[in-house]
Write an enzyme that holds these catalytic residues in place. Sequence first.
Site, PDB file in Angstrom:
ATOM      1  N   ALA A  56       0.716  -1.168   0.293  1.00 47.01           N
ATOM      2  CA  ALA A  56       0.100   0.075   0.026  1.00 47.01           C
ATOM      3  C   ALA A  56       0.755   1.174  -0.032  1.00 47.01           C
ATOM      4  CB  ALA A  56      -0.985  -0.086   1.187  1.00 47.01           C
ATOM      5  N   THR A  72      -6.536  -1.115   7.938  1.00 48.85           N
ATOM      6  CA  THR A  72      -6.221  -0.206   9.194  1.00 48.85           C
ATOM      7  C   THR A  72      -7.319  -0.020  10.104  1.00 48.85           C
ATOM      8  OG1 THR A  72      -5.692   2.082   9.576  1.00 48.85           O
ATOM      9  CG2 THR A  72      -6.224   1.606   7.561  1.00 48.85           C
ATOM     10  N   ASP A  73      -7.230   0.291  11.331  1.00 45.47           N
ATOM     11  CA  ASP A  73      -8.443   1.046  11.992  1.00 45.47           C
ATOM     12  C   ASP A  73      -8.957   2.405  11.360  1.00 45.47           C
ATOM     13  OD1 ASP A  73      -6.068   2.261  12.903  1.00 45.47           O
ATOM     14  OD2 ASP A  73      -6.401   2.067  15.053  1.00 45.47           O
ATOM     15  N   GLU A  74      -7.947   3.048  10.507  1.00 47.55           N
ATOM     16  CA  GLU A  74      -8.170   4.325  10.217  1.00 47.55           C
ATOM     17  C   GLU A  74      -9.548   4.250   9.447  1.00 47.55           C
ATOM     18  OE1 GLU A  74      -5.165   6.876   8.771  1.00 47.55           O
ATOM     19  OE2 GLU A  74      -3.852   6.015  10.081  1.00 47.55           O
ATOM     20  N   TYR A  84      -5.335   8.601   2.493  1.00 51.11           N
ATOM     21  CA  TYR A  84      -4.791   7.348   2.587  1.00 51.11           C
ATOM     22  C   TYR A  84      -5.982   6.607   3.054  1.00 51.11           C
ATOM     23  CZ  TYR A  84      -3.093   3.769   5.470  1.00 51.11           C
ATOM     24  OH  TYR A  84      -3.039   2.429   6.256  1.00 51.11           O
ATOM     25  N   LYS A 117      -7.547   3.170   1.674  1.00 48.61           N
ATOM     26  CA  LYS A 117      -7.944   1.936   2.525  1.00 48.61           C
ATOM     27  C   LYS A 117      -9.604   1.349   2.791  1.00 48.61           C
ATOM     28  CE  LYS A 117      -4.837  -0.342   3.848  1.00 48.61           C
ATOM     29  NZ  LYS A 117      -4.148  -1.351   3.144  1.00 48.61           N
ATOM     30  N   LYS A 174       9.390  16.086  16.581  1.00 50.38           N
ATOM     31  CA  LYS A 174       8.405  17.271  16.217  1.00 50.38           C
ATOM     32  C   LYS A 174       7.006  16.570  16.452  1.00 50.38           C
ATOM     33  CE  LYS A 174      11.532  19.584  13.767  1.00 50.38           C
ATOM     34  NZ  LYS A 174      12.695  19.825  15.124  1.00 50.38           N
TER      35      LYS A 174
HETATM   36  P1  NAD Z   1       5.043   0.441   4.176  1.00 51.23           P
HETATM   37  O1  NAD Z   1       4.768   1.778   3.598  1.00 51.23           O
HETATM   38  O2  NAD Z   1       6.174   0.490   5.359  1.00 51.23           O
HETATM   39  O3  NAD Z   1       5.369  -0.495   3.213  1.00 51.23           O
HETATM   40  C1  NAD Z   1       4.646  -0.497   2.095  1.00 51.23           C
HETATM   41  C2  NAD Z   1       5.046  -1.594   0.927  1.00 51.23           C
HETATM   42  O4  NAD Z   1       4.323  -1.685  -0.367  1.00 51.23           O
HETATM   43  C3  NAD Z   1       6.625  -1.026   0.355  1.00 51.23           C
HETATM   44  O5  NAD Z   1       7.519  -2.049   0.369  1.00 51.23           O
HETATM   45  C4  NAD Z   1       6.258  -0.597  -0.905  1.00 51.23           C
HETATM   46  O6  NAD Z   1       7.494  -0.825  -1.716  1.00 51.23           O
HETATM   47  C5  NAD Z   1       4.988  -1.621  -1.322  1.00 51.23           C
HETATM   48  N1  NAD Z   1       4.353  -1.050  -2.584  1.00 51.23           N
HETATM   49  C6  NAD Z   1       3.775   0.152  -2.450  1.00 51.23           C
HETATM   50  N2  NAD Z   1       2.945   0.354  -3.750  1.00 51.23           N
HETATM   51  C7  NAD Z   1       3.152  -0.676  -4.252  1.00 51.23           C
HETATM   52  C8  NAD Z   1       2.842  -1.269  -5.726  1.00 51.23           C
HETATM   53  N3  NAD Z   1       1.910  -0.523  -6.345  1.00 51.23           N
HETATM   54  N4  NAD Z   1       2.868  -2.482  -5.937  1.00 51.23           N
HETATM   55  C9  NAD Z   1       3.584  -3.390  -5.224  1.00 51.23           C
HETATM   56  N5  NAD Z   1       4.394  -2.861  -3.852  1.00 51.23           N
HETATM   57  C10 NAD Z   1       3.941  -1.688  -3.718  1.00 51.23           C
HETATM   58  O7  NAD Z   1       3.746   0.023   4.820  1.00 51.23           O
HETATM   59  P2  NAD Z   1       3.522  -0.503   6.014  1.00 51.23           P
HETATM   60  O8  NAD Z   1       3.385   0.266   7.354  1.00 51.23           O
HETATM   61  O9  NAD Z   1       4.365  -1.761   6.219  1.00 51.23           O
HETATM   62  O10 NAD Z   1       1.694  -0.994   5.998  1.00 51.23           O
HETATM   63  C11 NAD Z   1       1.511  -2.292   5.376  1.00 51.23           C
HETATM   64  C12 NAD Z   1       0.195  -2.536   5.091  1.00 51.23           C
HETATM   65  O11 NAD Z   1      -0.438  -2.545   6.753  1.00 51.23           O
HETATM   66  C13 NAD Z   1      -0.741  -1.368   4.345  1.00 51.23           C
HETATM   67  O12 NAD Z   1      -1.708  -2.083   3.901  1.00 51.23           O
HETATM   68  C14 NAD Z   1      -1.294  -0.441   5.562  1.00 51.23           C
HETATM   69  O13 NAD Z   1      -2.372   0.123   5.186  1.00 51.23           O
HETATM   70  C15 NAD Z   1      -1.506  -1.449   6.851  1.00 51.23           C
HETATM   71  N6  NAD Z   1      -1.512  -1.090   8.267  1.00 51.23           N
HETATM   72  C16 NAD Z   1      -0.429  -0.192   8.570  1.00 51.23           C
HETATM   73  C17 NAD Z   1      -0.236  -0.079   9.863  1.00 51.23           C
HETATM   74  C18 NAD Z   1       0.949   0.761  10.343  1.00 51.23           C
HETATM   75  O14 NAD Z   1       0.883   1.215  11.749  1.00 51.23           O
HETATM   76  N7  NAD Z   1       2.039   0.975   9.712  1.00 51.23           N
HETATM   77  C19 NAD Z   1      -1.607  -0.259  10.914  1.00 51.23           C
HETATM   78  C20 NAD Z   1      -2.413  -0.907  10.417  1.00 51.23           C
HETATM   79  C21 NAD Z   1      -2.529  -1.196   9.009  1.00 51.23           C
HETATM   80  O1  DAU Z   2      -3.769   3.417  12.714  1.00 50.44           O
HETATM   81  C1  DAU Z   2      -3.058   2.769  11.676  1.00 50.44           C
HETATM   82  C2  DAU Z   2      -2.177   3.729  10.992  1.00 50.44           C
HETATM   83  O2  DAU Z   2      -1.238   4.151  11.747  1.00 50.44           O
HETATM   84  C3  DAU Z   2      -1.713   3.144   9.573  1.00 50.44           C
HETATM   85  O3  DAU Z   2      -2.830   2.614   8.879  1.00 50.44           O
HETATM   86  C4  DAU Z   2      -0.907   3.964   8.801  1.00 50.44           C
HETATM   87  O4  DAU Z   2      -0.330   3.034   7.553  1.00 50.44           O
HETATM   88  C5  DAU Z   2       0.002   4.519   9.613  1.00 50.44           C
HETATM   89  O5  DAU Z   2       1.060   5.165   9.143  1.00 50.44           O
HETATM   90  C6  DAU Z   2      -0.118   5.054  10.954  1.00 50.44           C
HETATM   91  O6  DAU Z   2      -1.092   6.207  10.869  1.00 50.44           O
HETATM   92  P1  DAU Z   2      -0.800   7.591  11.680  1.00 50.44           P
HETATM   93  O7  DAU Z   2      -1.297   8.645  10.879  1.00 50.44           O
HETATM   94  O8  DAU Z   2      -1.483   7.262  12.866  1.00 50.44           O
HETATM   95  O9  DAU Z   2       0.768   7.585  11.889  1.00 50.44           O
HETATM   96  P2  DAU Z   2       2.262   8.330  11.864  1.00 50.44           P
HETATM   97  O10 DAU Z   2       3.300   7.658  12.369  1.00 50.44           O
HETATM   98  O11 DAU Z   2       2.142   9.118  10.629  1.00 50.44           O
HETATM   99  O12 DAU Z   2       1.713   9.553  13.078  1.00 50.44           O
HETATM  100  C7  DAU Z   2       1.224   8.926  14.417  1.00 50.44           C
HETATM  101  C8  DAU Z   2       0.815  10.163  15.377  1.00 50.44           C
HETATM  102  O13 DAU Z   2       1.965  10.873  15.417  1.00 50.44           O
HETATM  103  C9  DAU Z   2      -0.222  11.116  14.471  1.00 50.44           C
HETATM  104  O14 DAU Z   2      -1.171  11.307  15.475  1.00 50.44           O
HETATM  105  C10 DAU Z   2       0.437  11.931  14.105  1.00 50.44           C
HETATM  106  C11 DAU Z   2       1.622  12.126  14.907  1.00 50.44           C
HETATM  107  N1  DAU Z   2       3.188  12.719  14.308  1.00 50.44           N
HETATM  108  C12 DAU Z   2       3.519  12.135  13.134  1.00 50.44           C
HETATM  109  C13 DAU Z   2       4.744  12.625  12.948  1.00 50.44           C
HETATM  110  C14 DAU Z   2       5.225  12.017  11.584  1.00 50.44           C
HETATM  111  C15 DAU Z   2       3.574  13.818  15.193  1.00 50.44           C
HETATM  112  O15 DAU Z   2       2.984  14.186  15.964  1.00 50.44           O
HETATM  113  N2  DAU Z   2       4.907  14.258  14.609  1.00 50.44           N
HETATM  114  C16 DAU Z   2       5.571  13.544  13.577  1.00 50.44           C
HETATM  115  O16 DAU Z   2       6.471  13.961  13.245  1.00 50.44           O
END
Ligand code: NAD
Ligand code: DAU
Length: 334
Positions: A78, A119-121, A146, A150, A201
């Site tokens: 994603a 995601t919970d979002e 985003y 999703k 930040k």
């Molecule tokens: P990430 O951004 O670290 O990794 C995404 C990966 O997908 C990368 O390796 C990227 O190269 C690949 N990608 C992007 N576009 C692509 C395409 N068109 N074809 C093939 N590969 C592609 O993301 P993450 O944080 O590991 O999240 C993974 C999944 O989990 C996502 O679906 C996200 O919505 C979900 N998710 C993330 C979180 C979180 O806290 N990070 C929480 C809940 C759900």
């Molecule tokens: O809830 C699940 C989601 O969590 C996933 O679906 C997303 O892929 C993942 O990126 C994450 O989303 P958030 O927007 O919650 O995560 P992020 O790390 O960007 O930010 C976490 C919180 O911190 C959010 O409230 C924004 C804040 N933030 C973020 C950054 C990068 C800051 O205060 N300072 C920062 O520099």
Amino acid sequence: MRLLVTGGAGFIGSNFVHLTRKNRADTEITVLDAFTYAGNHASLAGLDRVRVIEGDIADAAVVDPLVAEADVVVHFAAESHNDNSLDDPSPFVRTNLIGTFTLLEAVRRHDVRYHHISTDEVYGDLELDDEQRFTENTAYNPSSPYSSTKAGSDLLVRAWVRSFGVRATLSNCSNNYGPRQHVEKFIPRQITTILDGGRPKLYGDGLNVRDWIHVDDHNEAVWTIIDRGEVGQTYLIGADGERSNLAVVRDILRHMGRAPDDFDHVTDRSGHDRRYAIDSTRLRTELGWTPRYPDFGSGLAATIDWYRANEPWWRPQKAAAEQRYAGQQIIASR
Ligand code: NAD
Ligand code: DAU
């Protein structure tokens, strides 16, 4: 089992591959990843018997033969970062919607079991004092490009289950932390900024709440759902880890030997969701999953140690990530 893992070079996907290689020796793993800025070959370094294919999930000619030879597809790929989706939504629409559609058509054609990572979002946000947490029955109400893409991808999966009998399960997880998370994300950004001698930040008032879960707990839950989940069902994954951003920044500062107020407030994210909170009762009671890392403090300390020990992994991405933030204007002090 022959497994196709999309997005296996990203944060959660690569941790899934590591966990699977460690715990399930008989699994054949193929990673399909486009290696966008978020994909990293180094995240898969040192793993035996993992086939890595560089390709786009929205490209049916790439996807179809890989799905045809798989028993299970686990779809992590994603565009995942809210701030980037505010800057340019177009890759989010393509990857999260068209990419998921392309995979669904392939699993439909070849009758392959599919697990959809979400995601919970998709549920929008809660007030700080709401008593209810998100459950599988909460109405969809996404806020950002985003989360709306999703949400759309989840709805495609549900429709493909009902209309075409696709054998799919879905999971919606809260915020993950742990090793190999891109430095654009909140926790790694602050850790690596401090390692560079800078100040964390914090967006807005810093009182926004996220529900933190260790990435291995998320991935264990995914395996639980693949093994025992009911087709067509959605499972929420969470570890009761609610914490304000301010509290997390202070935890990081404390673990890294810095003063509690050694951070900057910066301009808030547009449309910033206030609070996420997961009720994971269904996963726990119906499938018997429990988190192994319920203590956020020790998980965070281990994550800080990982970034200290693995500068060659994150260093090449740090300057570009900060440049993107500078371009997105989320830098002005309040
Ligand atoms: P990430 O951004 O670290 O990794 C995404 C990966 O997908 C990368 O390796 C990227 O190269 C690949 N990608 C992007 N576009 C692509 C395409 N068109 N074809 C093939 N590969 C592609 O993301 P993450 O944080 O590991 O999240 C993974 C999944 O989990 C996502 O679906 C996200 O919505 C979900 N998710 C993330 C979180 C979180 O806290 N990070 C929480 C809940 C759900
Ligand atoms: O809830 C699940 C989601 O969590 C996933 O679906 C997303 O892929 C993942 O990126 C994450 O989303 P958030 O927007 O919650 O995560 P992020 O790390 O960007 O930010 C976490 C919180 O911190 C959010 O409230 C924004 C804040 N933030 C973020 C950054 C990068 C800051 O205060 N300072 C920062 O520099």
